[in-house]
Design a protein around this motif. Structure first.
Motif, PDB file in Angstrom:
ATOM      1  N   GLY A  43       0.837  -1.201   0.000  1.00  0.00           N
ATOM      2  CA  GLY A  43       0.000   0.000   0.000  1.00  0.00           C
ATOM      3  C   GLY A  43       0.864   1.240   0.000  1.00  0.00           C
ATOM      4  N   THR A  46       3.262   5.778  -2.778  1.00  0.00           N
ATOM      5  CA  THR A  46       4.182   5.652  -3.920  1.00  0.00           C
ATOM      6  C   THR A  46       3.627   4.832  -5.082  1.00  0.00           C
ATOM      7  OG1 THR A  46       6.074   5.926  -2.438  1.00  0.00           O
ATOM      8  CG2 THR A  46       6.521   4.977  -4.616  1.00  0.00           C
ATOM      9  N   PRO A  47       3.023   3.674  -4.822  1.00  0.00           N
ATOM     10  CA  PRO A  47       2.638   2.814  -5.960  1.00  0.00           C
ATOM     11  C   PRO A  47       1.325   3.181  -6.639  1.00  0.00           C
ATOM     12  CG  PRO A  47       2.191   1.664  -3.909  1.00  0.00           C
ATOM     13  CD  PRO A  47       2.780   2.978  -3.526  1.00  0.00           C
ATOM     14  N   GLY A 140       7.276  -1.173  -0.655  1.00  0.00           N
ATOM     15  CA  GLY A 140       7.683   0.210  -0.458  1.00  0.00           C
ATOM     16  C   GLY A 140       8.712   0.262   0.658  1.00  0.00           C
ATOM     17  N   LEU A 141       9.190   1.460   0.949  1.00  0.00           N
ATOM     18  CA  LEU A 141      10.195   1.642   1.998  1.00  0.00           C
ATOM     19  C   LEU A 141       9.781   2.849   2.833  1.00  0.00           C
ATOM     20  CD1 LEU A 141      13.016   0.798   3.135  1.00  0.00           C
ATOM     21  CD2 LEU A 141      14.017   2.478   1.550  1.00  0.00           C
ATOM     22  N   GLY A 142       9.567   2.619   4.114  1.00  0.00           N
ATOM     23  CA  GLY A 142       9.217   3.745   4.988  1.00  0.00           C
ATOM     24  C   GLY A 142      10.453   4.535   5.375  1.00  0.00           C
ATOM     25  N   HIS A 146      10.989   0.613   7.463  1.00  0.00           N
ATOM     26  CA  HIS A 146      10.045  -0.527   7.423  1.00  0.00           C
ATOM     27  C   HIS A 146       9.700  -0.858   5.987  1.00  0.00           C
ATOM     28  CE1 HIS A 146       6.640   2.427   6.985  1.00  0.00           C
ATOM     29  NE2 HIS A 146       6.116   1.406   6.327  1.00  0.00           N
ATOM     30  N   THR A 147       9.236  -2.094   5.804  1.00  0.00           N
ATOM     31  CA  THR A 147       8.662  -2.503   4.528  1.00  0.00           C
ATOM     32  C   THR A 147       7.512  -3.447   4.818  1.00  0.00           C
ATOM     33  OG1 THR A 147       9.193  -3.241   2.270  1.00  0.00           O
ATOM     34  CG2 THR A 147      10.108  -4.545   4.103  1.00  0.00           C
ATOM     35  N   LYS A 197      13.219   9.709   1.783  1.00  0.00           N
ATOM     36  CA  LYS A 197      13.543   8.270   1.868  1.00  0.00           C
ATOM     37  C   LYS A 197      15.054   8.007   1.755  1.00  0.00           C
ATOM     38  CE  LYS A 197       9.189   7.073   2.078  1.00  0.00           C
ATOM     39  NZ  LYS A 197       8.500   6.181   1.119  1.00  0.00           N
TER      40      LYS A 197
HETATM   41  C1  6PG Z   1       1.638   0.293   3.999  1.00  0.00           C
HETATM   42  C2  6PG Z   1       2.719  -0.135   3.050  1.00  0.00           C
HETATM   43  C3  6PG Z   1       4.033   0.374   3.558  1.00  0.00           C
HETATM   44  C4  6PG Z   1       4.509   1.383   2.531  1.00  0.00           C
HETATM   45  C5  6PG Z   1       5.583   2.271   3.098  1.00  0.00           C
HETATM   46  C6  6PG Z   1       5.928   3.383   2.115  1.00  0.00           C
HETATM   47  O1  6PG Z   1       0.614  -0.400   4.078  1.00  0.00           O
HETATM   48  O2  6PG Z   1       1.810   1.352   4.606  1.00  0.00           O
HETATM   49  O3  6PG Z   1       2.691  -1.394   2.692  1.00  0.00           O
HETATM   50  O4  6PG Z   1       5.006  -0.609   3.763  1.00  0.00           O
HETATM   51  O5  6PG Z   1       4.994   0.677   1.399  1.00  0.00           O
HETATM   52  O6  6PG Z   1       5.082   2.832   4.301  1.00  0.00           O
HETATM   53  O7  6PG Z   1       4.763   4.174   1.955  1.00  0.00           O
HETATM   54  P1  6PG Z   1       4.718   5.408   0.931  1.00  0.00           P
HETATM   55  O8  6PG Z   1       4.754   4.809  -0.432  1.00  0.00           O
HETATM   56  O9  6PG Z   1       3.403   6.087   1.245  1.00  0.00           O
HETATM   57  O10 6PG Z   1       5.923   6.266   1.235  1.00  0.00           O
END
Ligand code: 6PG
Length: 237
Positions: A43, A46-47, A140-142, A146-147, A197
């Motif tokens: 989620g 970004t995507p 994604g990468l927080g 986190h991922t 990031k």
């Molecule tokens: C979620 C995502 C989380 C996301 C990262 C990056 O459910 O929040 O799976 O892991 O990929 O938080 O989020 P952004 O793309 O909003 O920076």
């Protein structure tokens, strides 16, 4: 040691175009080799454009099983729901709407643990392998490294005997794929956008970095990890 291939794009728009083309090619490749393809999607913000572009790709979507890499434990119509995000982007257009979407059951069940158990059973039923094997996991990468919903300092990082577990992140109960499943994926693709990031990206690419400070380091598949990162993220490393 995990090998990363970093592809830099000029901006998020370029990243989204490249990501949707790459994902389409991974799905095509998987369907050349097997009757059905299983992918797990993340989620976040970004995507979103990637999913909108991907939804228009002409693929045999009726042979694709779409899972979530993680979910917030909220109603499926809540604004924070990843299931809602996928429905409103990837599945909002044909032909992608012909795919089979396996949402994570949330508040229809009584607890996040029940949701994790239910989803684990579904994944074991549909995905081959032990741990279950996804053809592609998009992550994604927080900013905190986190991922999926594997957040620093949560018990979810230690879970090795389950494929799905509960977690907490950004003040929400979460359901997430565990590291063993992320490591068994045939292909891992990270999308990283924005100058905020840079530190997390630098740490993820550092072989000496701790997975407890940067949980994205727990993702150690046999294959190379592709990281699509825009200029803002790469130049803020
Ligand atoms: C979620 C995502 C989380 C996301 C990262 C990056 O459910 O929040 O799976 O892991 O990929 O938080 O989020 P952004 O793309 O909003 O920076």
């Amino acid at each position: 040691m995990t090998k990363y291939i970093v592809e830099k794009t000029s901006d998020l728009k370029g990243l989204s175009r490249l990501a949707s083309q790459l994902i389409a090619s991974y799905i095509d490749l998987a369907l050349d080799q097997r009757e059905r393809c299983q992918i797990a999607l993340s989620g976040g913000s970004t995507p979103k454009e990637t999913y909108r572009l991907l939804s228009k790709e002409h693929l045999p979507w009726n042979r694709v099983d779409i899972f979530l890499a993680d979910e917030r434990w909220v109603d499926i119509n809540h604004e924070d729901s990843n299931s809602r995000l996928i429905r409103e982007t990837l599945l909002s257009n044909s032909p992608a709407s012909e795919a089979t979407f396996h949402a994570i059951p949330t508040t229809d069940l009584s607890t996040p643990s029940e949701s994790a158990d239910a989803y684990e059973n579904k994944i074991k039923t549909i995905c081959g392998g032990n741990p279950p094997i996804f053809d592609l996991v998009l992550l994604g990468l927080g900013e905190d490294g986190h991922t999926a919903s594997l957040f620093p300092k949560t018990n979810s990082l230690e879970v090795k005997d389950r494929f799905i577990t509960t977690s907490e992140g950004n003040s929400m109960n979460r359901i997430t794929l565990t590291s063993p499943v992320l490591c068994s994926a045939r292909k891992i693709l990270f999308l990283v956008s924005g100058s905020n990031k840079g530190q997390a990206l630098k740490r993820m690419l550092d072989s000496a970095e701790s997975p407890y400070r940067t949980p994205a380091k727990l993702v150690r598949p046999d294959s190379e990890i592709t990281v699509l990162a825009d200029k803002a993220a790469v130049e803020s490393i």
